[in-house]
Design a protein around this motif. Structure first.
Motif, PDB file in Angstrom:
ATOM      1  N   GLY A  36      79.659  21.422  -8.788  1.00  0.00           N
ATOM      2  CA  GLY A  36      81.023  20.968  -9.033  1.00  0.00           C
ATOM      3  C   GLY A  36      81.505  19.993  -7.977  1.00  0.00           C
ATOM      4  O   GLY A  36      82.233  19.041  -8.277  1.00  0.00           O
ATOM      5  N   ARG A  37      81.116  20.223  -6.728  1.00  0.00           N
ATOM      6  CA  ARG A  37      81.512  19.309  -5.643  1.00  0.00           C
ATOM      7  C   ARG A  37      80.906  17.924  -5.829  1.00  0.00           C
ATOM      8  O   ARG A  37      81.499  16.919  -5.441  1.00  0.00           O
ATOM      9  N   TYR A  38      79.712  17.863  -6.413  1.00  0.00           N
ATOM     10  CA  TYR A  38      79.052  16.578  -6.608  1.00  0.00           C
ATOM     11  C   TYR A  38      79.813  15.680  -7.568  1.00  0.00           C
ATOM     12  O   TYR A  38      79.718  14.463  -7.482  1.00  0.00           O
ATOM     13  N   TYR A  39      80.536  16.266  -8.498  1.00  0.00           N
ATOM     14  CA  TYR A  39      81.294  15.417  -9.420  1.00  0.00           C
ATOM     15  C   TYR A  39      82.804  15.582  -9.301  1.00  0.00           C
ATOM     16  O   TYR A  39      83.561  15.016 -10.084  1.00  0.00           O
ATOM     17  N   SER A  40      83.238  16.295  -8.285  1.00  0.00           N
ATOM     18  CA  SER A  40      84.674  16.446  -8.045  1.00  0.00           C
ATOM     19  C   SER A  40      85.272  15.127  -7.570  1.00  0.00           C
ATOM     20  O   SER A  40      84.689  14.432  -6.733  1.00  0.00           O
ATOM     21  N   ASP A  41      86.460  14.804  -8.087  1.00  0.00           N
ATOM     22  CA  ASP A  41      87.120  13.570  -7.654  1.00  0.00           C
ATOM     23  C   ASP A  41      88.193  13.825  -6.595  1.00  0.00           C
ATOM     24  O   ASP A  41      88.956  12.927  -6.249  1.00  0.00           O
ATOM     25  N   SER A  42      88.225  15.049  -6.054  1.00  0.00           N
ATOM     26  CA  SER A  42      89.200  15.327  -4.991  1.00  0.00           C
ATOM     27  C   SER A  42      88.761  14.649  -3.692  1.00  0.00           C
ATOM     28  O   SER A  42      87.573  14.427  -3.454  1.00  0.00           O
ATOM     29  N   ASP A  43      89.733  14.310  -2.868  1.00  0.00           N
ATOM     30  CA  ASP A  43      89.462  13.576  -1.629  1.00  0.00           C
ATOM     31  C   ASP A  43      88.490  14.296  -0.706  1.00  0.00           C
ATOM     32  O   ASP A  43      87.670  13.663  -0.046  1.00  0.00           O
ATOM     33  N   GLU A  44      88.567  15.618  -0.664  1.00  0.00           N
ATOM     34  CA  GLU A  44      87.684  16.356   0.250  1.00  0.00           C
ATOM     35  C   GLU A  44      86.208  16.281  -0.142  1.00  0.00           C
ATOM     36  O   GLU A  44      85.337  16.524   0.673  1.00  0.00           O
ATOM     37  N   HIS A  45      85.926  15.929  -1.394  1.00  0.00           N
ATOM     38  CA  HIS A  45      84.543  15.818  -1.853  1.00  0.00           C
ATOM     39  C   HIS A  45      84.142  14.381  -2.187  1.00  0.00           C
ATOM     40  O   HIS A  45      83.100  14.142  -2.796  1.00  0.00           O
ATOM     41  N   ALA A  46      84.950  13.447  -1.762  1.00  0.00           N
ATOM     42  CA  ALA A  46      84.718  12.037  -2.104  1.00  0.00           C
ATOM     43  C   ALA A  46      83.373  11.517  -1.601  1.00  0.00           C
ATOM     44  O   ALA A  46      82.770  10.642  -2.219  1.00  0.00           O
ATOM     45  N   ASP A  47      82.879  12.064  -0.503  1.00  0.00           N
ATOM     46  CA  ASP A  47      81.625  11.570   0.064  1.00  0.00           C
ATOM     47  C   ASP A  47      80.410  12.411  -0.335  1.00  0.00           C
ATOM     48  O   ASP A  47      79.321  12.208   0.182  1.00  0.00           O
ATOM     49  N   ARG A  48      80.582  13.342  -1.250  1.00  0.00           N
ATOM     50  CA  ARG A  48      79.473  14.195  -1.689  1.00  0.00           C
ATOM     51  C   ARG A  48      78.911  13.688  -3.005  1.00  0.00           C
ATOM     52  O   ARG A  48      79.630  13.545  -3.981  1.00  0.00           O
ATOM     53  N   PHE A  49      77.615  13.453  -2.999  1.00  0.00           N
ATOM     54  CA  PHE A  49      76.929  13.012  -4.204  1.00  0.00           C
ATOM     55  C   PHE A  49      75.671  13.835  -4.381  1.00  0.00           C
ATOM     56  O   PHE A  49      75.084  14.326  -3.412  1.00  0.00           O
ATOM     57  N   MET A  50      75.240  13.973  -5.616  1.00  0.00           N
ATOM     58  CA  MET A  50      74.059  14.774  -5.924  1.00  0.00           C
ATOM     59  C   MET A  50      72.811  14.108  -5.338  1.00  0.00           C
ATOM     60  O   MET A  50      72.625  12.895  -5.493  1.00  0.00           O
ATOM     61  N   PRO A  51      71.949  14.885  -4.690  1.00  0.00           N
ATOM     62  CA  PRO A  51      70.697  14.323  -4.162  1.00  0.00           C
ATOM     63  C   PRO A  51      69.806  13.804  -5.298  1.00  0.00           C
ATOM     64  O   PRO A  51      69.834  14.316  -6.422  1.00  0.00           O
ATOM     65  N   VAL A  52      69.027  12.800  -4.993  1.00  0.00           N
ATOM     66  CA  VAL A  52      68.224  12.131  -6.010  1.00  0.00           C
ATOM     67  C   VAL A  52      67.190  13.070  -6.634  1.00  0.00           C
ATOM     68  O   VAL A  52      66.894  12.961  -7.833  1.00  0.00           O
ATOM     69  N   ASP A  53      66.654  14.034  -5.885  1.00  0.00           N
ATOM     70  CA  ASP A  53      65.689  14.956  -6.481  1.00  0.00           C
ATOM     71  C   ASP A  53      66.358  15.857  -7.514  1.00  0.00           C
ATOM     72  O   ASP A  53      65.762  16.191  -8.540  1.00  0.00           O
ATOM     73  N   ALA A  54      67.606  16.225  -7.272  1.00  0.00           N
ATOM     74  CA  ALA A  54      68.351  17.026  -8.239  1.00  0.00           C
ATOM     75  C   ALA A  54      68.666  16.199  -9.485  1.00  0.00           C
ATOM     76  O   ALA A  54      68.563  16.689 -10.613  1.00  0.00           O
ATOM     77  N   VAL A  55      69.025  14.936  -9.281  1.00  0.00           N
ATOM     78  CA  VAL A  55      69.280  14.037 -10.415  1.00  0.00           C
ATOM     79  C   VAL A  55      68.018  13.926 -11.263  1.00  0.00           C
ATOM     80  O   VAL A  55      68.066  14.034 -12.497  1.00  0.00           O
ATOM     81  N   ALA A  56      66.879  13.725 -10.629  1.00  0.00           N
ATOM     82  CA  ALA A  56      65.615  13.579 -11.360  1.00  0.00           C
ATOM     83  C   ALA A  56      65.297  14.837 -12.162  1.00  0.00           C
ATOM     84  O   ALA A  56      64.880  14.755 -13.320  1.00  0.00           O
ATOM     85  N   ALA A  57      65.494  15.996 -11.565  1.00  0.00           N
ATOM     86  CA  ALA A  57      65.218  17.258 -12.261  1.00  0.00           C
ATOM     87  C   ALA A  57      66.128  17.420 -13.478  1.00  0.00           C
ATOM     88  O   ALA A  57      65.677  17.823 -14.556  1.00  0.00           O
ATOM     89  N   LEU A  58      67.392  17.081 -13.310  1.00  0.00           N
ATOM     90  CA  LEU A  58      68.334  17.221 -14.418  1.00  0.00           C
ATOM     91  C   LEU A  58      68.090  16.181 -15.509  1.00  0.00           C
ATOM     92  O   LEU A  58      68.179  16.485 -16.702  1.00  0.00           O
ATOM     93  N   GLU A  59      67.778  14.958 -15.110  1.00  0.00           N
ATOM     94  CA  GLU A  59      67.549  13.920 -16.113  1.00  0.00           C
ATOM     95  C   GLU A  59      66.300  14.182 -16.936  1.00  0.00           C
ATOM     96  O   GLU A  59      66.219  13.774 -18.090  1.00  0.00           O
ATOM     97  N   GLU A  60      65.348  14.878 -16.353  1.00  0.00           N
ATOM     98  CA  GLU A  60      64.156  15.240 -17.120  1.00  0.00           C
ATOM     99  C   GLU A  60      64.517  16.211 -18.248  1.00  0.00           C
ATOM    100  O   GLU A  60      63.934  16.167 -19.326  1.00  0.00           O
TER     101      GLU A  60
END
Length: 152
Positions: A36-60
């Protein structure tokens, strides 16, 4: 948050929802709160993004590569998504070379037909584009097979 960050977060959320939250947790080893923090648009999570290995696993597991598509769009890159991946079923580099020759011959045949009257029509251009994309898929498969065989 800048517009790029917001754009990526929206596509990250779409990716997680495509896979399903529970499945996304299992695939990435992350908690629901972390995802949830990876896609939260609140200011406290603005600099958090999903790691690329997690993106790859999910996109598969997803029906569409949401984050990869968003990154391509941000760079002005056109992405061709082919869920069928005809050339991906085994064979290795030798099969890829044969497929490459066949696809190139088909592209040249389409080009020959298209240029006969000296004008490439919109429909002819679309057929040439389809053949070019098919050729590109073969090259990508060939690259992956070569990397696999070389241990890269």
């Amino acid at each position: 948050m800048d517009s790029i960050g917001s754009y990526l977060k929206k596509h990250t959320e779409a990716l997680v929802k495509d896979v399903g939250l529970e499945a996304a947790c299992e695939l990435t080893g992350k908690s629901k709160a972390t995802l949830g923090r990876y896609y939260s648009d609140s200011d406290e999570h603005a600099d958090r993004f999903m790691p690329v290995d997690a993106v790859a696993a999910l996109e598969e597991a997803a029906r569409y590569p949401h984050v990869t598509g968003a990154l391509a769009e941000l760079r002005g890159i056109t992405m061709s998504y082919d869920s069928e991946r005809k050339n991906a079923q085994g064979g290795g580099v030798n099969s890829d070379v044969i497929a490459l020759s066949q696809r190139f011959a088909m592209l040249m045949g389409e080009y020959q037909q298209s240029i006969e009257d000296g004008v490439i029509t919109i429909n002819e251009a679309k057929r040439l584009l389809r053949e070019t994309l098919a050729l590109q898929h073969v090259l990508i498969d060939m690259k992956l097979h070569l990397e696999e065989e070389s241990g890269s």
